[in-house]
Scaffold this active site. Structure first.
Site, PDB file in Angstrom:
ATOM      1  N   ASP A 181     -14.346   5.296   9.640  1.00  0.00           N
ATOM      2  CA  ASP A 181     -14.727   5.127   8.231  1.00  0.00           C
ATOM      3  C   ASP A 181     -15.149   3.672   8.002  1.00  0.00           C
ATOM      4  OD1 ASP A 181     -15.239   5.875   5.657  1.00  0.00           O
ATOM      5  OD2 ASP A 181     -13.153   5.879   5.000  1.00  0.00           O
TER       6      ASP A 181
ATOM      7  N   LYS B  52       0.852  -1.193   0.000  1.00  0.00           N
ATOM      8  CA  LYS B  52       0.000   0.000   0.000  1.00  0.00           C
ATOM      9  C   LYS B  52       0.883   1.237   0.000  1.00  0.00           C
ATOM     10  CE  LYS B  52      -3.862   2.229   2.370  1.00  0.00           C
ATOM     11  NZ  LYS B  52      -4.837   2.154   3.486  1.00  0.00           N
TER      12      LYS B  52
END
Length: 519
Positions: free
Chosen positions: A228, A123
């Site tokens: 989130d 990532k």
């Protein structure tokens, strides 16, 4: 910020990475790093460094820009990626690079493999995109900083995500296994599955709903809120097990808006199940259902947590033992501080009273001296005051008689000291007598007020209107000049700053032929 091409990575030399590292170090306190500074940091010859930087600019690992005051180089996202990938390759974490499998508003996801050929997930954090630039309101990465580069903010985001992931994985949460981190790159376990947003059929909707809600409450019991928690950040494995991802925005349950974030996570799951699976349950957790069991927020220093909150939380859980002696000492310290504050307050009040009295007396004496030295009318007023005081009978206590001749001399000389009292007590001064006299004799009071008003202080401006207009005009001209300079477009190119300055000097000399006498 586009696709990452790693084909050039194998052809870069040791000096190339040395120059990239020098530019990275120079960007800590420079927006654009001059070539001379990069050569000093890299400890290489200036000519060789210039050639290397030119090649790196050709491959878009560096960017050459022309600033207002000097020209310099800036590290691009690709150059920052190459530095991180080089370190991970040296550690043996990454041996081959694969395809891109995901793109987010602040990250890119790639498949890579280690030396044994096992696939892992890489990532790359990409903060600064146009879709997500309001980071000061969404994140607290800046803290006390006024400004910071996007590369540095990406590095902070990756560090925070790796710390959260490791803490959650050690406590048995369904998260990917963290492997390694360098700069803005996070290497983690590859989840065999897809995001929840791409799932349209589930064998047991009720159990999946309960499992996700219990996961939200479990996170709250450990002191953190995801912030989130939606279908885009939940991976579903091939066996139907949910895996939670994306942690940089996590906050503490002690955050000022923690209840809002918790309810938003719950509502996101409820809305998704109602919209996708037509499932709506009356059972859902609330913020009051949280009962703290652990302190992940203290361990990671999550957002919204102060040092005092950390101590209180650790004491409640029992991780910090507090002796009775320490508590008694803290109480005594607080009492001593309060007593010292009260003493200081009293001393300050007395000091202020003395200052006010002295300032009033000095101001009265100064005004009297000014009035006596400016015009002869003041002397006549003093005579009239002295003669009227002869006929004035003072009836207040402590005042028997006043030396009229002495007061007349002091009034003529312009000194308004306290009048001598012939009796033993001197409790009152000339102010009380003057006040009674002003109340009885209107004509004399009018003369005194007129004379004092000539030299009284006022809040009106003493600057002439022409001077004010001139200053305002100059200020407006300076502002327009600054705005014009800020609107200038900064040119970009590969030209050297020294060469550009020399060219400008030659043009200036050519244009000034009349001054130098040339034809």
């Amino acid at each position: 910020m586009g696709k990452l091409n790693v084909t050039i990575l194998r052809y870069l030399t040791r000096d190339d990475f040395r120059v990239l590292t020098a530019i990275e170090m120079g960007m800590k306190n420079h927006e654009l790093v001059p070539a001379s500074l990069a050569a000093q940091i890299a400890n290489l010859r200036y000519g060789g460094v210039h050639k290397l930087m030119k090649e790196l600019c050709k491959h878009r690992l560096l960017s050459y820009e022309r600033g207002k005051h000097y020209d310099g180089y800036r590290l691009t996202n690709s150059g920052y990626d190459y530095l991180a990938l080089k370190v991970l390759a040296q550690r043996g974490i990454i041996a081959s690079f694969g395809n891109q499998i995901g793109v987010g508003k602040e990250s890119n996801i790639y498949i890579v493999a280690d030396e044994e050929g096992n696939p892992v997930c890489l990532k790359l954090h990409r903060l600064g995109r146009t879709c997500f630039r309001n980071i000061k309101d969404k994140r607290d990465y800046h803290q006390h900083r006024k400004s910071a580069s996007w590369l540095y903010l990406s590095r902070i985001s990756a560090t925070r995500e790796f710390a959260y992931m490791k803490a959650l994985f050690d406590r048995g949460f369904p998260v990917p296994k963290p492997i390694d981190i360098n700069r803005h790159c996070v290497v983690m376990e590859l989840v065999e599955g897809g995001p929840l947003c791409g799932v349209y059929e589930v064998d047991d909707v009720e159990s999946l709903y309960d499992e996700l809600m219990n996961l939200i409450v479990k996170l709250g019991n450990h002191g953190v809120i995801h912030g989130d928690f939606n279908e885009f950040n939940i991976m579903i494995t091939n066996s139907g097990k949910p895996i939670l991802i994306d942690f940089p925005q996590m906050v503490s349950t002690e955050h000022a808006n923690s209840k809002l974030y918790f309810e938003r996570d719950v509502n996101c799951i409820r809305d998704f199940f109602k919209r996708r699976f037509a499932y709506e349950s009356e059972l859902y957790p609330t913020f009051q259902d949280i009962s703290r069991e652990d302190c992940i927020d203290v361990e990671i220093k999550a957002s919204g947590l102060t040092k005092q909150m950390e101590k209180d939380l650790l004491r409640e859980i029992g991780m910090i033992e507090v002796d009775e002696k320490e508590e008694i000492e803290e109480e005594h310290e607080e009492e001593n501080i309060d007593e010292a504050k009260t003493i200081m307050d009293k001393d300050e009040i007395n000091d202020l009273q003395l200052r006010v009295e002295n300032s009033v007396m000095n101001e009265f004496v100064c005004r009297a001296k000014e009035c006596s030295s400016v015009d002869e009318k003041v002397g006549e007023i003093g005579d009239s005051v002295a003669t009227s005081l002869e006929n004035l009978t003072v009836q207040e206590e402590g005042v028997k008689s006043i030396d009229i001749n002495q007061s007349r001399e002091r009034l003529k000389n312009g000194t308004f000291d306290n009048l001598n009292v012939k009796d033993d007590e001197k409790s009152t001064d000339s102010f009380s007598a003057a006040e009674r006299f002003n109340s009885e004799d209107e004509h004399l009071r009018r003369d005194l007020s007129d004379s004092r008003s000539m030299y009284g202080t006022s809040t009106a401006s003493t600057i002439a209107p022409e001077v004010i207009k001139k200053r305002v005009k100059v200020a407006l001209q300076r502002r327009e000049k600054r705005e014009e300079q800020s609107r200038r477009i900064v040119a970009k190119g590969e030209a050297n700053a020294v060469t550009r300055v020399r060219r400008e000097n030659r043009d200036t000399i050519k244009q000034s032929t009349g001054i130098w006498g040339w034809e």
